[in-house]
Design a protein around this motif. Structure first.
Motif, mmCIF file in Angstrom:
data_model
loop_
_atom_site.group_PDB
_atom_site.id
_atom_site.type_symbol
_atom_site.label_atom_id
_atom_site.label_comp_id
_atom_site.label_asym_id
_atom_site.label_seq_id
_atom_site.Cartn_x
_atom_site.Cartn_y
_atom_site.Cartn_z
ATOM 1 N N LEU A 133 0.882 -1.518 0.343
ATOM 2 C CA LEU A 133 -0.154 -0.392 -0.270
ATOM 3 C C LEU A 133 0.805 0.918 -0.173
ATOM 4 O O LEU A 133 0.148 2.180 -0.815
ATOM 5 C CB LEU A 133 -1.365 -0.070 0.896
ATOM 6 C CG LEU A 133 -1.790 -1.164 1.699
ATOM 7 C CD1 LEU A 133 -2.465 -0.902 2.397
ATOM 8 C CD2 LEU A 133 -3.059 -0.906 -0.065
ATOM 9 N N ILE A 134 2.130 0.731 0.988
ATOM 10 C CA ILE A 134 2.635 2.516 1.176
ATOM 11 C C ILE A 134 3.636 2.551 -0.782
ATOM 12 O O ILE A 134 4.026 3.839 -1.085
ATOM 13 C CB ILE A 134 3.631 2.178 1.795
ATOM 14 C CG1 ILE A 134 2.765 2.407 3.428
ATOM 15 C CG2 ILE A 134 4.459 3.819 2.112
ATOM 16 C CD1 ILE A 134 3.201 2.718 4.240
ATOM 17 N N VAL A 135 4.444 1.511 -0.497
ATOM 18 C CA VAL A 135 5.675 1.755 -1.503
ATOM 19 C C VAL A 135 4.932 1.873 -3.461
ATOM 20 O O VAL A 135 4.982 2.183 -3.764
ATOM 21 C CB VAL A 135 6.077 0.068 -1.506
ATOM 22 C CG1 VAL A 135 5.598 -0.827 -2.813
ATOM 23 C CG2 VAL A 135 7.830 -0.004 -2.161
ATOM 24 N N GLY A 136 3.903 1.505 -3.161
ATOM 25 C CA GLY A 136 2.657 2.002 -4.702
ATOM 26 C C GLY A 136 2.805 3.490 -4.880
ATOM 27 O O GLY A 136 2.821 3.929 -5.607
ATOM 28 N N LEU A 137 2.607 4.426 -4.081
ATOM 29 C CA LEU A 137 3.328 5.797 -3.239
ATOM 30 C C LEU A 137 4.063 6.399 -3.951
ATOM 31 O O LEU A 137 4.066 7.703 -4.856
ATOM 32 C CB LEU A 137 3.066 6.454 -2.592
ATOM 33 C CG LEU A 137 1.339 5.718 -1.171
ATOM 34 C CD1 LEU A 137 1.478 6.952 -0.552
ATOM 35 C CD2 LEU A 137 0.324 6.281 -2.195
ATOM 36 N N PRO A 143 12.549 7.232 -0.868
ATOM 37 C CA PRO A 143 10.759 7.446 0.554
ATOM 38 C C PRO A 143 10.139 6.272 0.349
ATOM 39 O O PRO A 143 9.730 5.890 1.629
ATOM 40 C CB PRO A 143 10.985 8.574 0.602
ATOM 41 C CG PRO A 143 11.811 9.492 -0.114
ATOM 42 C CD PRO A 143 12.580 8.287 -1.445
ATOM 43 N N ALA A 144 9.510 6.138 0.060
ATOM 44 C CA ALA A 144 8.386 5.460 -0.095
ATOM 45 C C ALA A 144 8.803 4.527 0.024
ATOM 46 O O ALA A 144 8.041 3.407 1.255
ATOM 47 C CB ALA A 144 7.012 5.328 -1.430
ATOM 48 N N GLY A 145 9.717 3.810 -0.587
ATOM 49 C CA GLY A 145 10.286 2.609 -0.325
ATOM 50 C C GLY A 145 10.430 1.693 1.641
ATOM 51 O O GLY A 145 10.238 1.021 2.168
ATOM 52 N N THR A 201 19.224 -1.785 -0.351
ATOM 53 C CA THR A 201 19.968 -0.654 -1.650
ATOM 54 C C THR A 201 21.359 -1.490 -2.706
ATOM 55 O O THR A 201 21.333 -1.209 -3.165
ATOM 56 C CB THR A 201 19.786 0.097 -1.128
ATOM 57 O OG1 THR A 201 19.199 0.962 -0.482
ATOM 58 C CG2 THR A 201 20.567 1.428 -1.612
ATOM 59 N N VAL A 202 22.333 -1.937 -1.197
ATOM 60 C CA VAL A 202 23.163 -2.511 -2.344
ATOM 61 C C VAL A 202 22.917 -3.802 -3.017
ATOM 62 O O VAL A 202 23.518 -3.638 -4.259
ATOM 63 C CB VAL A 202 24.374 -2.956 -0.904
ATOM 64 C CG1 VAL A 202 25.280 -3.841 -1.087
ATOM 65 C CG2 VAL A 202 24.683 -1.909 -0.046
ATOM 66 N N LEU A 203 21.969 -4.343 -2.772
ATOM 67 C CA LEU A 203 21.604 -5.518 -3.737
ATOM 68 C C LEU A 203 21.637 -4.180 -4.878
ATOM 69 O O LEU A 203 21.617 -5.009 -5.789
ATOM 70 C CB LEU A 203 20.332 -6.508 -3.126
ATOM 71 C CG LEU A 203 21.332 -7.082 -2.011
ATOM 72 C CD1 LEU A 203 20.169 -8.211 -1.276
ATOM 73 C CD2 LEU A 203 22.463 -8.707 -2.477
ATOM 74 N N TRP A 204 20.075 -3.825 -4.760
ATOM 75 C CA TRP A 204 19.739 -3.188 -5.869
ATOM 76 C C TRP A 204 20.934 -2.128 -6.712
ATOM 77 O O TRP A 204 19.917 -2.525 -8.244
ATOM 78 C CB TRP A 204 18.621 -1.994 -5.412
ATOM 79 C CG TRP A 204 17.713 -1.858 -5.885
ATOM 80 C CD1 TRP A 204 17.751 -1.181 -7.385
ATOM 81 C CD2 TRP A 204 16.415 -2.057 -6.261
ATOM 82 N NE1 TRP A 204 16.335 -0.445 -8.355
ATOM 83 C CE2 TRP A 204 15.456 -1.373 -7.369
ATOM 84 C CE3 TRP A 204 15.210 -2.111 -5.079
ATOM 85 C CZ2 TRP A 204 14.562 -1.046 -7.962
ATOM 86 C CZ3 TRP A 204 14.063 -2.970 -5.965
ATOM 87 C CH2 TRP A 204 13.304 -1.967 -7.156
#
Length: 653
Positions: A133-137, A143-145, A201-204
């Motif tokens: 619900l939050i990451v879709g913003l 910041p959303a993630g 973040t490191v993996l991404w």
């Protein structure tokens, strides 16, 4: 951060079923159709499963009352799975990795395993829904993630905590310290999630640098463990200081032992505590056990097999040891298993520098922790304080027993073991205080011609007769009656609830009947009779001295009249105030010629002839009137007036 309950009452099954059905409903509803978010790549589900397994193995265990809660880095595989797995793969990784760790590493029972897996499935499903619900913003890696991951992890932690609180409440009837758990849990969850976001973040961005967060994760695990160790030591030291004060304030040996065992159980979170005392001199070894909610149990004549190695090792090395769960030695495991002991820690108890026993705690209240070296070190410290307290209590107990022995010797006859005159007088006084409802009788018994036995056979044989006489008197008495040796061959007897002269005489004759059988001394059968006097309370005396004096008068009356047993009568008491007054009047009457003589003829009944006359003394008192000869002749017989009275009658005749 995950929190895992380690309790399992039967009522938890119902809650586990509800949680499992809730997890199935969440998966069949909003989760089933969700795909993975748009990440640069997808991880194999089994890599996250390994992360969950490691998180369950590398945990910090904190004890809250009887319940152990495990704080782990489970936020890392959760957050990584939110970004790099589909929801169904995340749930599969969660259940597979956690199940392997809980079964193989923690060896959890079925009910605990089902509850924990159901709880994990529910909170993870809720975390996935909140995260999506939050990451879709906004940007998943922005910041959303971050907000979505943080909210999902903390929400999962709070829901898990509430479920744990509920199941603890159901199991033990009281919840754990929720405020303390929420405070520490939320802080730890925040930092764990920050580390998880760094890992994502490191993996991404640069997967080749993923080893850096792993190093940081290892450092955090070490930090958690240090925190857990420090917290446990702090709580143990608090209990130790409080226990030391309590032990110093307790002087009674039995109460001290119970307090010591209860404190040892609380300090080391053990279900069982015991004190083992080695054999000393002629005394056998024994132990006192406090197990579960039972009362302390004393086991005497304990057979300590030195081949076990535990007792011998502690005594020889003068230091503690631990047998962690599972006990490594098969023979020891079988031996202790007979008492239901799964693991234990032991420390020596000292007395004057020597090892005299052991203090043992067993059965740690947790299925994830057991006794370790730190526990042994703390137990040795506690055992040193316990040794000093036990030694002081033993000294106090010894002084108390010596005082009791001295008092017993001061109040009892050494030859017969009967109460002496002092204690018998106290018993009479106590009986007088209770005599408002029922009267009682005081008896004095004197053995006839006992001096001749002593002079003829010697005092040792006389002592044997006194001991046998005391035994016969004991056998004749009721439970509330008392017999005492007042001195020499004189015995005092208190007959409870005997108020009438007839009842007292009947009991007195029963006592005399016990002396009809001869006494056997050195092959000789000796006839030893007795005389017995009775005084009734409170009618014939309201203080111990008066009752004893009047029983003594009655005894001499019985001895002189050869009746064997007599109740006190004032007329036969030469020491009564009335008889003392009459004695003075008799002395004056003899001097002033108040006594006269009457003549009674003696007649031959065959022919009616008067053969002579009997002179009978009579006394007409100026104020008392006629005084019966029975009253004043007996006074003269027991005083120096018998000769003047006899001469006066002869002169008058």
């Amino acid at each position: 951060m995950g929190i895992r309950a380690t309790i399992g009452p039967a009522r938890v099954w119902l809650l586990s079923a509800v949680l499992a059905m809730s997890a199935v409903a969440l998966y069949a509803g909003p989760l089933r159709s969700l795909e993975a978010i748009a990440a640069p790549f997808q991880l194999p589900w089994w890599t996250v499963a390994i992360g969950y397994a490691l998180a369950e193995v590398l945990v910090v265990h904190l004890q809250f009352r009887r319940d152990t809660h495990s704080f782990s880095l489970s936020e890392i595989p959760l957050v990584v799975g939110l970004f790099f797995l589909r929801p169904d793969e995340l749930l599969l990784a969660l259940l597979a990795g956690s199940a392997v760790a809980l079964v193989l590493h923690r060896r959890q029972s079925l009910v605990k395993l089902v509850f924990n897996l159901a709880t994990l499935a529910v909170v993870t499903s809720l975390a996935v829904i909140l995260f999506r619900l939050i990451v879709g913003l906004g940007d998943p890696i922005g910041p959303a993630g971050w907000l979505g991951a943080m909210s999902a992890a903390i929400a999962a932690d709070v829901v898990s905590l509430l479920l744990i609180t509920l199941v603890v409440w159901l199991a033990v009837g009281r919840p754990p310290d929720v405020v303390k758990l929420i405070g520490s849990g939320t802080v730890a969850s925040f930092f764990n999630t920050c580390l998880a976001l760094v890992t994502v973040t490191v993996l991404w961005v640069r997967p080749a640098a993923s080893w850096l967060p792993l190093v940081l994760a290892g450092m955090m695990v070490a930090g958690y463990r240090i925190y857990g160790s420090v917290r446990q030591k702090h709580e143990s030291l608090e209990v130790l200081y409080g226990s030391t004060r309590d032990l110093q304030d307790t002087q009674d040996l039995e109460a001290l032992t119970t307090t010591l065992l209860a404190q040892a159980r609380a300090m080391f979170r053990a279900d069982r505590a015991e004190i083992v005392v080695f054999a000393a001199g002629a005394g056998p070894a024994y132990r006192v056990v406090l197990n579960g909610d039972d009362e302390p149990r004393l086991t005497g004549s304990l057979d300590l097999d030195p081949r076990e190695g535990v007792w011998a090792r502690v005594a020889a090395e003068r230091r503690g040891l631990q047998l962690p769960r599972p006990i490594p030695n098969d023979r020891l495991r079988e031996h202790f298993g007979q008492d239901g002991i799964r693991d234990l820690a032991a420390a020596p108890l000292f007395s004057q520098g020597a090892v005299v026993g052991l203090l043992i705690v067993a059965n740690r209240r947790s299925d994830v922790t057991t006794f370790g070296p730190d526990d042994v070190q703390l137990l040795e410290t506690f055992a040193n304080h316990a040794s000093a307290a036990l030694e002081n209590a033993r000294l106090v107990e010894r002084f108390r027993r010596q005082a009791e022995d001295s008092r017993h010797q001061a109040l009892h006859d050494r030859l017969t073991g009967l109460p002496n005159r002092t204690l018998f007088r106290d018993e009479i006084s106590a009986a007088l205080d209770r005599a408002s409802a029922h009267g009682f009788a005081v008896l004095l018994m004197d053995l006839n011609k006992f001096k001749e036995i002593n002079d003829t056979l010697g005092h040792p044989n006389g002592d044997r007769i006194l001991i046998a006489a005391a035994d016969r008197l004991r056998d004749c008495l009721e439970p509330d009656d008392i017999v005492a040796r007042l001195g020499g061959d004189e015995f005092g007897i208190l007959l409870a609830n005997v108020a009438s002269p007839d009842a007292a005489l009947a009991r007195g004759r029963d006592l005399l009947a016990a002396f009809t059988a001869p006494f056997t001394v050195q092959g000789l059968e000796l006839e030893v009779g007795a005389s017995l006097g009775i005084a009734l309370a409170p009618s014939q005396g309201t203080d111990p001295d008066a009752l004893l004096q009047r029983a003594d008068v009655a005894m001499y009356d019985a001895k002189g009249s050869l009746r064997g047993c007599a109740v006190y009568a004032a007329a036969h008491d030469p020491y009564s105030p009335a008889r003392l007054t009459l004695l003075g009047d008799l002395r004056r009457a003899l001097a002033e010629g108040e006594l006269g003589v009457l003549f009674q003829p003696k007649v031959d009944l065959r022919d009616g002839r008067i053969l002579g006359a009997e002179a009978l003394v009579r006394w007409h008192h100026p104020t008392r009137g006629e005084v019966s000869p029975d009253q004043f002749v007996s006074i003269a017989e027991h005083t120096s007036l018998l000769r003047p009275l006899t001469l006066h009658v002869l002169d008058q005749a």
